[in-house]
Design a protein around this motif. Sequence first.
Motif, mmCIF file in Angstrom:
data_model
loop_
_atom_site.group_PDB
_atom_site.id
_atom_site.type_symbol
_atom_site.label_atom_id
_atom_site.label_comp_id
_atom_site.label_asym_id
_atom_site.label_seq_id
_atom_site.Cartn_x
_atom_site.Cartn_y
_atom_site.Cartn_z
ATOM 1 N N LEU A 295 49.531 45.932 37.186
ATOM 2 C CA LEU A 295 49.760 45.524 35.796
ATOM 3 C C LEU A 295 48.395 45.244 35.176
ATOM 4 O O LEU A 295 47.987 44.097 34.996
ATOM 5 N N GLY A 296 47.666 46.306 34.866
ATOM 6 C CA GLY A 296 46.275 46.161 34.452
ATOM 7 C C GLY A 296 45.376 46.415 35.638
ATOM 8 O O GLY A 296 45.737 47.120 36.582
ATOM 9 N N PHE A 297 44.180 45.851 35.593
ATOM 10 C CA PHE A 297 43.214 46.024 36.672
ATOM 11 C C PHE A 297 43.240 44.785 37.549
ATOM 12 O O PHE A 297 43.030 43.676 37.099
ATOM 13 N N ASP A 298 43.493 44.999 38.825
ATOM 14 C CA ASP A 298 43.586 43.911 39.785
ATOM 15 C C ASP A 298 42.370 43.924 40.706
ATOM 16 O O ASP A 298 41.635 44.914 40.772
ATOM 17 N N PRO A 299 42.148 42.846 41.451
ATOM 18 C CA PRO A 299 41.085 42.856 42.448
ATOM 19 C C PRO A 299 41.393 43.907 43.523
ATOM 20 O O PRO A 299 42.563 44.232 43.751
ATOM 21 N N PRO A 300 40.347 44.410 44.176
ATOM 22 C CA PRO A 300 38.931 44.103 43.945
ATOM 23 C C PRO A 300 38.326 45.040 42.913
ATOM 24 O O PRO A 300 38.903 46.088 42.600
ATOM 25 N N VAL A 301 37.138 44.676 42.418
ATOM 26 C CA VAL A 301 36.321 45.580 41.614
ATOM 27 C C VAL A 301 35.069 45.878 42.436
ATOM 28 O O VAL A 301 34.294 44.972 42.718
ATOM 29 N N VAL A 302 34.931 47.124 42.855
ATOM 30 C CA VAL A 302 33.840 47.529 43.745
ATOM 31 C C VAL A 302 32.858 48.352 42.928
ATOM 32 O O VAL A 302 33.143 49.498 42.558
ATOM 33 N N THR A 303 31.710 47.766 42.634
ATOM 34 C CA THR A 303 30.744 48.427 41.773
ATOM 35 C C THR A 303 29.334 48.116 42.237
ATOM 36 O O THR A 303 29.100 47.096 42.909
ATOM 37 N N SER A 304 28.391 48.990 41.883
ATOM 38 C CA SER A 304 27.005 48.817 42.319
ATOM 39 C C SER A 304 26.407 47.518 41.797
ATOM 40 O O SER A 304 25.495 46.965 42.412
#
Length: 375
Positions: free
Chosen positions: A311-320
Amino acid sequence: MATEVLPDDRALRTGRRERVLAHMEAHDLDALVLGRGANIRYVTGAGGLLWNAGTHPFFPACVVVRETGSIHLLSTWDEGIPDDIPHENLYPLSWNPANYVKVIRGIPGTATARRVGSDASNPTIAQMLASCFPAAELVDGETALRAARRIKTPEEVTALRHAIGVAETSLAKALAELRPGVTEGELSGALLEAAAAGGVTTPATQEVVWRTSREHRWRLVDDGGRIGAGDLVAFTAGVVADGYIGEVGRTWPVEGGNQQAVESLYRRWDELWALLADACRSGAQASDLLAAYDTAGESLPPMPVARGIGLGFDPPVVTSGLPATAAEERLEPGMVLSVTGYVWQEGVGAVLGREAVLITTEGPELLTTSPLWRP
């Protein structure tokens, strides 16, 4: 096609509520006060204008009491409200904070609550909540919601499959229109028209179709948007269907380029994707997804390599930009990630591929099924 406002399916909302109540217990929360649209829908199953533009000040739109399991919701009407939230648990919108204090203090269980979590706040609301819960410690409730939402119930996986299916059908319609002379806008229009025909009118992403640059690793081409021979054209089909995000990304070449160089670039993407898929293992660190780029000898992209979807963006967010955060995250069965592979070659362009991956105990399961370009 049905046009009435309907709540989420009973099994879907029941499974989510069970997770919320379990995490309220795990985080020692007697009550939750929610104002974020996705959190409210997750708990209640009531739809709403979750994806409209602009910002909204926080206000207590939903109250959950752990002891009773009751849900109290801000709404001036019953349409779209699940039948397990009775009419007497609805309260109206007000510009006067004192009215909210009166309503919330009248909810059984609030007067004796010891710890109350809120998913957002501001100084005025903090004072108001202190009046609503005179005996309670006010804490961050978003942590419990994120913990609940990161693992998808089986019903949520089904909802995600539906959203992804709409996105993939839309992608196929747009790919069928790809030819020299067509514009990025026309291709985007074909994709969005197909999504609307599938019953979805809310895109999940701002950029839909773009030609990848042959001169710069990340920059968009800005010369009118007309597709030419030899272009590598990226498509990111993203929709919000019944609140759930479905995404798929593909890159397609237009005839007339250096065929050998294009095929070499796609082989590099295949090698990168094999490493990314291998990193999508239960128990693995999310930072392994970043390490896959290094192992493949590819530069990390500016967009997230992976992010949770639901429902949208959930964890995790994996980014540089957040390597320490990625190192602290462990992948768990039931997580659904949108994973991006991106490779670029000067003089040729870029290949972007985006897949939805379900983490399972047996290994990663692809939820996306759209074909990749092959010579």
